[in-house]
Scaffold this motif. Sequence first.
Motif, mmCIF file in Angstrom:
data_model
loop_
_atom_site.group_PDB
_atom_site.id
_atom_site.type_symbol
_atom_site.label_atom_id
_atom_site.label_comp_id
_atom_site.label_asym_id
_atom_site.label_seq_id
_atom_site.Cartn_x
_atom_site.Cartn_y
_atom_site.Cartn_z
ATOM 1 N N ILE A 194 61.745 44.175 -89.735
ATOM 2 C CA ILE A 194 61.016 44.535 -88.527
ATOM 3 C C ILE A 194 60.737 46.038 -88.537
ATOM 4 C CG2 ILE A 194 61.929 42.641 -87.106
ATOM 5 C CD1 ILE A 194 63.883 44.659 -85.875
ATOM 6 N N LEU A 195 59.850 46.444 -87.658
ATOM 7 C CA LEU A 195 59.461 47.849 -87.585
ATOM 8 C C LEU A 195 59.704 48.334 -86.161
ATOM 9 C CD1 LEU A 195 58.141 50.089 -89.298
ATOM 10 C CD2 LEU A 195 55.916 49.213 -88.597
ATOM 11 N N ILE A 196 60.457 49.423 -86.034
ATOM 12 C CA ILE A 196 60.624 50.058 -84.722
ATOM 13 C C ILE A 196 59.583 51.159 -84.625
ATOM 14 C CG2 ILE A 196 62.236 51.251 -83.181
ATOM 15 C CD1 ILE A 196 64.525 50.146 -84.838
ATOM 16 N N LYS A 197 58.835 51.160 -83.545
ATOM 17 C CA LYS A 197 57.784 52.168 -83.372
ATOM 18 C C LYS A 197 57.969 52.906 -82.057
ATOM 19 C CE LYS A 197 54.029 49.796 -85.802
ATOM 20 N NZ LYS A 197 52.650 49.286 -85.679
ATOM 21 N N ALA A 198 57.659 54.194 -82.082
ATOM 22 C CA ALA A 198 57.704 54.989 -80.854
ATOM 23 C C ALA A 198 56.437 54.726 -80.049
ATOM 24 C CB ALA A 198 57.810 56.469 -81.195
ATOM 25 N N GLY A 248 49.860 57.414 -85.886
ATOM 26 C CA GLY A 248 49.751 58.121 -87.156
ATOM 27 C C GLY A 248 51.055 58.093 -87.941
ATOM 28 N N GLY A 249 51.927 57.126 -87.648
ATOM 29 C CA GLY A 249 53.122 56.933 -88.457
ATOM 30 C C GLY A 249 54.359 57.690 -88.011
ATOM 31 N N LYS A 250 54.219 58.564 -87.024
ATOM 32 C CA LYS A 250 55.404 59.321 -86.585
ATOM 33 C C LYS A 250 56.320 58.442 -85.732
ATOM 34 C CE LYS A 250 52.849 63.359 -86.234
ATOM 35 N NZ LYS A 250 52.044 63.815 -85.110
ATOM 36 N N ILE A 271 59.189 46.941 -80.836
ATOM 37 C CA ILE A 271 59.479 46.329 -82.132
ATOM 38 C C ILE A 271 58.352 45.385 -82.545
ATOM 39 C CG2 ILE A 271 60.975 44.609 -83.254
ATOM 40 C CD1 ILE A 271 63.351 45.911 -81.943
ATOM 41 N N GLU A 272 58.025 45.411 -83.826
ATOM 42 C CA GLU A 272 57.046 44.475 -84.390
ATOM 43 C C GLU A 272 57.587 43.915 -85.705
ATOM 44 O OE1 GLU A 272 53.354 46.550 -84.990
ATOM 45 O OE2 GLU A 272 52.785 46.409 -82.883
ATOM 46 N N LYS A 273 57.091 42.760 -86.070
ATOM 47 C CA LYS A 273 57.305 42.250 -87.423
ATOM 48 C C LYS A 273 56.678 43.248 -88.395
ATOM 49 C CE LYS A 273 57.919 39.029 -90.631
ATOM 50 N NZ LYS A 273 59.296 38.663 -90.988
ATOM 51 N N TYR A 274 57.381 43.551 -89.480
ATOM 52 C CA TYR A 274 56.849 44.506 -90.458
ATOM 53 C C TYR A 274 55.908 43.786 -91.423
ATOM 54 C CZ TYR A 274 56.732 47.924 -94.256
ATOM 55 O OH TYR A 274 56.322 48.802 -95.215
ATOM 56 N N VAL A 275 54.674 44.243 -91.484
ATOM 57 C CA VAL A 275 53.705 43.697 -92.443
ATOM 58 C C VAL A 275 53.798 44.544 -93.705
ATOM 59 C CG1 VAL A 275 51.276 43.115 -92.842
ATOM 60 C CG2 VAL A 275 52.210 43.018 -90.511
ATOM 61 N N GLY A 276 54.164 43.909 -94.835
ATOM 62 C CA GLY A 276 54.575 44.646 -96.028
ATOM 63 C C GLY A 276 53.567 45.567 -96.667
ATOM 64 N N ARG A 331 46.250 46.256 -95.505
ATOM 65 C CA ARG A 331 45.132 47.179 -95.563
ATOM 66 C C ARG A 331 44.972 47.794 -94.180
ATOM 67 N NH1 ARG A 331 41.703 44.849 -100.203
ATOM 68 N NH2 ARG A 331 40.190 46.452 -99.734
ATOM 69 N N HIS A 332 44.447 48.997 -94.160
ATOM 70 C CA HIS A 332 44.176 49.665 -92.891
ATOM 71 C C HIS A 332 42.657 49.724 -92.712
ATOM 72 C CE1 HIS A 332 44.373 53.618 -90.362
ATOM 73 N NE2 HIS A 332 43.756 52.654 -89.758
ATOM 74 N N ILE A 333 42.176 48.949 -91.768
ATOM 75 C CA ILE A 333 40.736 48.898 -91.519
ATOM 76 C C ILE A 333 40.503 49.207 -90.044
ATOM 77 C CG2 ILE A 333 38.680 47.420 -91.561
ATOM 78 C CD1 ILE A 333 39.884 45.971 -93.956
ATOM 79 N N LEU A 361 46.345 47.617 -83.952
ATOM 80 C CA LEU A 361 47.410 48.613 -84.064
ATOM 81 C C LEU A 361 47.355 49.616 -82.925
ATOM 82 C CD1 LEU A 361 47.857 50.053 -87.665
ATOM 83 C CD2 LEU A 361 49.491 48.721 -86.331
ATOM 84 N N GLU A 362 46.271 50.376 -82.868
ATOM 85 C CA GLU A 362 46.136 51.402 -81.833
ATOM 86 C C GLU A 362 44.686 51.851 -81.766
ATOM 87 O OE1 GLU A 362 47.703 55.427 -83.765
ATOM 88 O OE2 GLU A 362 49.148 53.819 -84.054
ATOM 89 N N MET A 363 44.372 52.626 -80.738
ATOM 90 C CA MET A 363 43.019 53.153 -80.625
ATOM 91 C C MET A 363 43.059 54.669 -80.700
ATOM 92 S SD MET A 363 40.123 52.567 -77.720
ATOM 93 C CE MET A 363 38.490 53.270 -77.966
HETATM 94 C C1 MV4 Z 1 52.618 48.842 -89.107
HETATM 95 C C2 MV4 Z 1 52.830 48.598 -90.481
HETATM 96 C C3 MV4 Z 1 53.374 47.385 -90.834
HETATM 97 N N1 MV4 Z 1 53.715 46.486 -89.894
HETATM 98 N N2 MV4 Z 1 52.960 47.907 -88.214
HETATM 99 C C4 MV4 Z 1 51.350 53.390 -89.590
HETATM 100 C C5 MV4 Z 1 50.604 54.278 -88.669
HETATM 101 C C6 MV4 Z 1 50.510 53.569 -87.381
HETATM 102 N N3 MV4 Z 1 49.165 53.643 -86.915
HETATM 103 C C7 MV4 Z 1 50.928 52.184 -87.637
HETATM 104 N N4 MV4 Z 1 51.349 52.113 -89.005
HETATM 105 C C8 MV4 Z 1 51.801 50.973 -89.555
HETATM 106 N N5 MV4 Z 1 52.115 49.991 -88.668
HETATM 107 C C9 MV4 Z 1 53.491 46.757 -88.599
HETATM 108 N N6 MV4 Z 1 53.863 45.854 -87.683
HETATM 109 C C10 MV4 Z 1 52.475 49.568 -91.398
HETATM 110 C C11 MV4 Z 1 51.969 50.769 -90.934
HETATM 111 C C12 MV4 Z 1 51.645 51.710 -91.956
HETATM 112 C C13 MV4 Z 1 50.344 52.136 -92.178
HETATM 113 C C14 MV4 Z 1 49.295 51.700 -91.384
HETATM 114 C C15 MV4 Z 1 48.022 52.125 -91.606
HETATM 115 C C16 MV4 Z 1 47.767 53.014 -92.652
HETATM 116 C C17 MV4 Z 1 48.776 53.449 -93.440
HETATM 117 C C18 MV4 Z 1 50.082 53.031 -93.212
HETATM 118 C C19 MV4 Z 1 51.091 53.498 -94.035
HETATM 119 C C20 MV4 Z 1 52.375 53.087 -93.802
HETATM 120 C C21 MV4 Z 1 52.645 52.206 -92.757
#
Ligand code: MV4
Length: 492
Positions: free
Chosen positions: A154-158, A163-165, A198-203, A206-208, A286-288
């Motif tokens: 899983i992924l803990i996010k603030a 931007g990954g912080k 918390i979210e399921k971690y996607v391994g 792609r970032h689109i 993910l986010e805007m």
């Molecule tokens: C994720 C993820 C995997 N699973 N969320 C990184 C920046 C932030 N915008 C969200 N991010 C991610 N969220 C889940 N549930 C992987 C990332 C991620 C990532 C996302 C987009 C572009 C590059 C990245 C590099 C590492 C992790």
Amino acid sequence: MQKILVANRGEIAMRVMRTAREMGIKTVAVFSEADRNMPFVRYADEAICIGPALSAQSYLRGEKIIEVAKMTGAQGIHPGYGFLSENAAFSQACDDAGITFIGPTAYSINMMGDKISAKQAAKHFNVPMVPGTDQPIKDVNEAIELGKKIGYPILIKASAGGGGKGMRVVEKEADLEQQMQMAKSEALSAFGNDAVFIEKYVGAPRHIEIQLLGDKHGNYVYLFERECSIQRRHQKLIEEAPSCCLTPDIRKAMGECAVAVARACKYHGAGTVEFLVDENLNFYFLEMNTRLQVEHCVTEMITGVDLVKEQINVARGEKLSFGQNDLKINGHAIELRVCAENPLNNFLPDTGTLEMYQPPKGPGVRVDDGFEEGLEVPIYYDSMIAKLIAHAGTRDEAIARLCRAIDEYYIKGIANTLEFGKWAVNTPEFKTGHFDTKFIDKNFKPEMLVTEDANAEKAASVLAAYLWGKDKVATEAAPANKSMSKWKLNRR
Ligand code: MV4
């Protein structure tokens, strides 16, 4: 709007002022003491120094910038990206001062800046999201319950992150408590807010992202996608439009989701909705990003839309002059960020003087830069010195054109990412479109940038020494990575 202030520096200040000039709008630049000799300062109709080099004492001084706008009679402020562009208080302060912020309202920025409220807003519109929560985690027990339900990793996010912080991957329940504490304390010190979700971690996604425009009358369009998976430590290095992995149906579905998210926060202006896309082409919100982005140019190239012009028109209350059906994808565009960083040394930022600087020219090549030959690249700001964009009819042609432009690009005195870019777009993974956000980690090693040229240079120096009648020069071939001369390292 007859005059606008550009609250930014470098290439994006130039970018905004160019469109302003085309629209017959006068410009005011604000600059720090370190930027006195930069092209954007000369390009502006008026330029005012607002303080020392440190951003906190210049480009981040919202009150001072509003004061300059009032003093010069600027009716609008364009924030560019970074600095004050996603600062809700600054958007509000402009409004309160009777100056048009060329960007979204404080309301939209606040709602999307907080990732939990962004997810809550999006969920009413059937926007797909990664399994997880859209509520702050109250305690470790709740996190443990969620971990059992979602399944590891899983992924803990603030919530205040982005931007990954403030992100933590948790592989197993035993690590959860410690990782959650770390995430919370990191978030508190970075953002002054320790809310996490918390979210399921996607391994290896792609970032689109989808570019959109909205006006103040509730009209929205999406301007298709940008593929931004080629990044390193959350810093994008190569972006392209369109993405070679999307189908027309998925593109349309993502575009409509992006518009729904924008509607949910009453957005106007140019904005970007980020998605993760997995190997089965499932996409997740993910986010805007509530600003014009660095990589907006690839969208401009394939749609023919000037996004800055649309931002200004929307800010002054005009309706969008086109609808969704007027937009078509024309060809393919790829952007390389030319950063003052050394790919041979962990992409460490480099500073110094641009002893030589000659950007490429010719068909389908666009260079958005903010420096010129002889200028110093200061340590105080972002390391990006230019964006190189190639546009052509097909993806293969765009790759070839980008490589041709890289060969023409002449930078000496500062380490940079040009050779890295050429390597990246020529890998089989990039060429076939089989890559994800782990592309650089998986594929790049510094020695890959050492071409036969290094050996050729060595041979040339040996020959030159011989011709000069010296015979004490080592004649062995250049060893793989230590031999790269400063010349080659700096590109030539
Ligand atoms: C994720 C993820 C995997 N699973 N969320 C990184 C920046 C932030 N915008 C969200 N991010 C991610 N969220 C889940 N549930 C992987 C990332 C991620 C990532 C996302 C987009 C572009 C590059 C990245 C590099 C590492 C992790």
